[in-house]
Design a protein around this motif. Structure first.
Motif, PDB file in Angstrom:
ATOM      1  N   UNK A 149       0.846  -1.195   0.000  1.00  0.00           N
ATOM      2  CA  UNK A 149       0.000   0.000   0.000  1.00  0.00           C
ATOM      3  C   UNK A 149       0.879   1.242   0.000  1.00  0.00           C
ATOM      4  N   UNK A 150       0.384   2.299  -0.598  1.00  0.00           N
ATOM      5  CA  UNK A 150       1.048   3.596  -0.604  1.00  0.00           C
ATOM      6  C   UNK A 150       0.230   4.508   0.299  1.00  0.00           C
ATOM      7  N   UNK A 151       0.874   5.075   1.324  1.00  0.00           N
ATOM      8  CA  UNK A 151       0.176   5.868   2.339  1.00  0.00           C
ATOM      9  C   UNK A 151       0.793   7.256   2.430  1.00  0.00           C
ATOM     10  N   UNK A 152      -0.045   8.292   2.407  1.00  0.00           N
ATOM     11  CA  UNK A 152       0.421   9.656   2.660  1.00  0.00           C
ATOM     12  C   UNK A 152       0.244   9.901   4.144  1.00  0.00           C
ATOM     13  N   UNK A 153       1.362  10.077   4.829  1.00  0.00           N
ATOM     14  CA  UNK A 153       1.327  10.285   6.280  1.00  0.00           C
ATOM     15  C   UNK A 153       0.661  11.610   6.620  1.00  0.00           C
ATOM     16  N   UNK A 186      -0.633   7.968  11.413  1.00  0.00           N
ATOM     17  CA  UNK A 186      -1.939   7.984  10.777  1.00  0.00           C
ATOM     18  C   UNK A 186      -1.747   8.536   9.379  1.00  0.00           C
ATOM     19  N   UNK A 187      -2.482   7.999   8.408  1.00  0.00           N
ATOM     20  CA  UNK A 187      -2.361   8.493   7.050  1.00  0.00           C
ATOM     21  C   UNK A 187      -3.518   8.045   6.176  1.00  0.00           C
ATOM     22  N   UNK A 196      -5.916   5.355   7.903  1.00  0.00           N
ATOM     23  CA  UNK A 196      -5.446   4.183   8.638  1.00  0.00           C
ATOM     24  C   UNK A 196      -4.442   4.553   9.722  1.00  0.00           C
ATOM     25  N   UNK A 197      -4.302   3.641  10.693  1.00  0.00           N
ATOM     26  CA  UNK A 197      -3.270   3.721  11.723  1.00  0.00           C
ATOM     27  C   UNK A 197      -2.236   2.651  11.411  1.00  0.00           C
ATOM     28  N   UNK A 243      -9.532   3.883  10.383  1.00  0.00           N
ATOM     29  CA  UNK A 243     -10.270   4.832  11.226  1.00  0.00           C
ATOM     30  C   UNK A 243     -11.593   5.128  10.541  1.00  0.00           C
ATOM     31  N   UNK A 244     -12.664   4.893  11.255  1.00  0.00           N
ATOM     32  CA  UNK A 244     -13.988   5.155  10.705  1.00  0.00           C
ATOM     33  C   UNK A 244     -14.264   6.657  10.711  1.00  0.00           C
ATOM     34  N   UNK A 245     -15.017   7.152   9.731  1.00  0.00           N
ATOM     35  CA  UNK A 245     -15.329   8.594   9.688  1.00  0.00           C
ATOM     36  C   UNK A 245     -15.956   9.059  11.001  1.00  0.00           C
ATOM     37  N   UNK A 246     -15.696  10.307  11.338  1.00  0.00           N
ATOM     38  CA  UNK A 246     -16.240  10.964  12.535  1.00  0.00           C
ATOM     39  C   UNK A 246     -15.668  10.450  13.843  1.00  0.00           C
TER      40      UNK A 246
END
Length: 100
Positions: free
Chosen positions: A13-17, A40-41, A63-64, A92-95
Motif C-alpha cells: 500500500x502507498x500511504x500519505x502520512x 496515521x495516514x 489508517x493507523x 479509522x472510521x469517519x467521525x
C-alpha cells in the motif's frame, strides 16, 4: 483522488502520512527535530492482494500504522510511505478522528 503512476505489488500500500503537529496542546511550537513521526495516514494506492487474501483497505481510507512502518518514497512530488497491508493496525472510521 489523485491517480499515481505506481501500483504497489501484492499486499503493498502507498500511504500519505498525516502532517506532524506544529504545536503542542499548550501552544508550544515543536521544532522539526522533535516532531514525532505520524502514525496515521490516507491510502493513496493499493496492490491487488495475495492469492486467497484480498486487500481489506482501499484508496481513501484513513489508517493507523506502526511508528517505524514502511519506507519513505516521493511519488510525483508527494512524500509517502510504501508498506505492507499487515503493517496497518486498523482503518479509522469517519467521525472518530476527534477521539485520537
Amino acid at each position: 483522488m489523485h491517480k499515481f503512476k505506481i501500483q504497489p505489488l501484492a499486499d503493498g500500500v502507498l500511504v500519505k502520512a498525516d502532517i506532524a503537529k506544529e504545536k503542542s496542546r499548550g501552544g508550544i511550537i515543536i521544532p522539526d527535530a522533535a516532531k514525532e513521526k505520524p502514525q496515521k495516514g490516507i491510502i493513496l494506492a493499493v496492490g491487488k492482494g495475495k492469492k486467497d487474501e484480498p486487500m481489506t483497505v482501499k484508496v481513501g481510507d484513513t489508517v493507523l500504522y506502526g511508528k517505524y512502518s514502511g519506507n519513505q518514497v516521493t511519488i510525483q512530488g508527494i512524500d509517502a510511505l510504501i508498506m505492507k497491508e499487515s503493517d496497518i493496525f486498523g482503518i479509522i472510521q469517519p467521525n472518530t478522528l476527534k477521539l485520537i
